[in-house]
Design an enzyme around this catalytic site. Structure first.
Site, mmCIF file in Angstrom:
data_model
loop_
_atom_site.group_PDB
_atom_site.id
_atom_site.type_symbol
_atom_site.label_atom_id
_atom_site.label_comp_id
_atom_site.label_asym_id
_atom_site.label_seq_id
_atom_site.Cartn_x
_atom_site.Cartn_y
_atom_site.Cartn_z
ATOM 1 N N THR A 117 18.518 12.742 -32.051
ATOM 2 C CA THR A 117 18.172 12.665 -33.649
ATOM 3 C C THR A 117 18.725 11.344 -34.204
ATOM 4 O O THR A 117 19.266 10.208 -33.975
ATOM 5 C CB THR A 117 19.078 13.617 -34.572
ATOM 6 O OG1 THR A 117 19.423 13.108 -35.380
ATOM 7 C CG2 THR A 117 20.897 13.543 -33.814
ATOM 8 N N TYR A 141 27.154 17.272 -35.578
ATOM 9 C CA TYR A 141 25.735 17.073 -35.586
ATOM 10 C C TYR A 141 25.606 15.740 -34.726
ATOM 11 O O TYR A 141 25.217 15.980 -33.440
ATOM 12 C CB TYR A 141 24.883 17.732 -36.487
ATOM 13 C CG TYR A 141 23.379 17.492 -36.004
ATOM 14 C CD1 TYR A 141 22.796 18.781 -35.416
ATOM 15 C CD2 TYR A 141 22.257 16.332 -36.805
ATOM 16 C CE1 TYR A 141 21.344 18.056 -34.781
ATOM 17 C CE2 TYR A 141 21.058 15.920 -36.042
ATOM 18 C CZ TYR A 141 20.794 17.261 -35.253
ATOM 19 O OH TYR A 141 19.076 16.893 -35.056
#
Length: 329
Positions: A117, A141
């Site tokens: 990501t 995250y």
């Protein structure tokens, strides 16, 4: 040669299964169906329902199929939730990935494609952001994904094991043929939420922060069509099969759109002027993140087919209408 797709019933994973199906590749899927749907993948696909931390299940899959590569999507993806429940993300993303990577090494599986990501960059100082930028994630995250990248790097240095980590930006849209799309309830993806608002599934759309240091005060993101992202994964796998070295690459178009620009696009495509409300900023959100995609463009024969915001919105809206009809039956 069979490919194992983890999290293959989820949003991006299901598009990957259709990409592999269209390419006539042999593949199997493992998914715990916590956020995915078994109907989202081709009917011919073999699905193992379970966890990637279940070593007995992994051994069964490896024993029953000639697995030569893993494309790894399984994990948790909601940034604000990762801030409030970080241990969930370090368990589902980092610890689970470690178990999967170890199982691959023990079973002599040499090729691994990882769903990373752009959140690993945090709030980048230079836009567009390149893969060599400082890695300073703002959320658990992002950190959980970065930790997995580091595990892959170190594993590749120690074993006969090659990987590609694709750092994607904001994934949106749906399969142009209407076979799958973003189907998770209470999703947080902006374009999906806006499409839900346009169809009356939500009373309004919230803008989380309008005082960022951007042209209109709202966050700017690089939106990539999910089908183009799936094709990038497949091309990355073919590169490894052809002898390519391990690599980390951004997966984005290099174009940035603000939240307000996206809202305007959804209103234009849907022809619905839905209500928009200003909300406080969310923890972990970066003001502006846009990809420098020169590395992926030079290393893969990747030719994005849907690099157009109205097209992305149309495909997402078409899928949302299909879901609405499906749920009304």
């Amino acid at each position: 040669m069979t490919i194992l797709v983890t999290g293959g019933c989820g949003y991006i994973g299901s598009h990957m299964t259709w990409c592999l199906h269209d390419a006539k590749e042999d593949f199997v899927v493992i998914d715990n169906l916590s956020t995915g749907f078994d109907w989202a993948i081709p009917q011919s696909a073999k699905l193992y329902e379970g966890e990637i931390t279940d070593l007995d299940l992994l051994q069964t899959i490896f024993r029953n199929h000639d697995i030569t590569a893993v494309i790894h999507f399984a994990g948790s993806i909601i940034v604000p939730e990762s801030v409030s429940n970080p241990l969930k993300y370090y368990n589902n993303n980092t610890a689970a990935s470690r178990t999967l990577i170890e199982a691959c090494v023990k079973n002599n599986i040499k090729h691994f494609i990882f769903s990373s990501t752009a959140a690993v960059y945090g709030d980048p100082e230079v836009i567009p952001v390149s893969e060599d930028a400082p890695l300073t994630p703002l959320s658990p995250y992002g950190t959980s994904k970065l930790m997995t990248e580091l595990m892959l790097r170190d594993t590749a240095a120690a074993h006969d094991f090659k990987y590609t980590a694709l750092r994607y930006f904001n994934v949106a849209g749906a399969d142009p043929e209407g076979r799958t799309g973003q189907s998770t309830k209470n999703a947080t993806h902006l374009i999906k939420v806006a499409c839900e608002a346009a169809l009356g599934k939500r009373t309004h759309l919230g803008i989380f922060g309008d005082d960022f240091d951007t042209p209109d005060g709202t966050g700017v993101r690089d939106y990539i069509h999910v089908s183009d992202l799936a094709s990038a994964h497949y091309l990355a796998l073919k590169r490894l099969r052809d002898g390519g070295d391990s690599i980390v690459m951004n997966a984005g178009y290099g174009d940035g759109y603000s939240v307000l620009q996206v809202i305007d696009a959804v209103k234009a495509v849907s022809d619905v002027n839905f209500e928009v409300k200003k909300e406080p900023r969310r923890a972990g959100d970066s003001p502006k993140v846009v990809a420098d995609n020169s590395r992926i463009m030079s290393n893969l024969d990747w030719k994005p087919q849907f690099d157009d915001l109205p097209t992305i919105v149309k495909h997402a809206l078409d899928w949302e209408k299909k879901l609405q009809f499906k749920n009304s039956l």
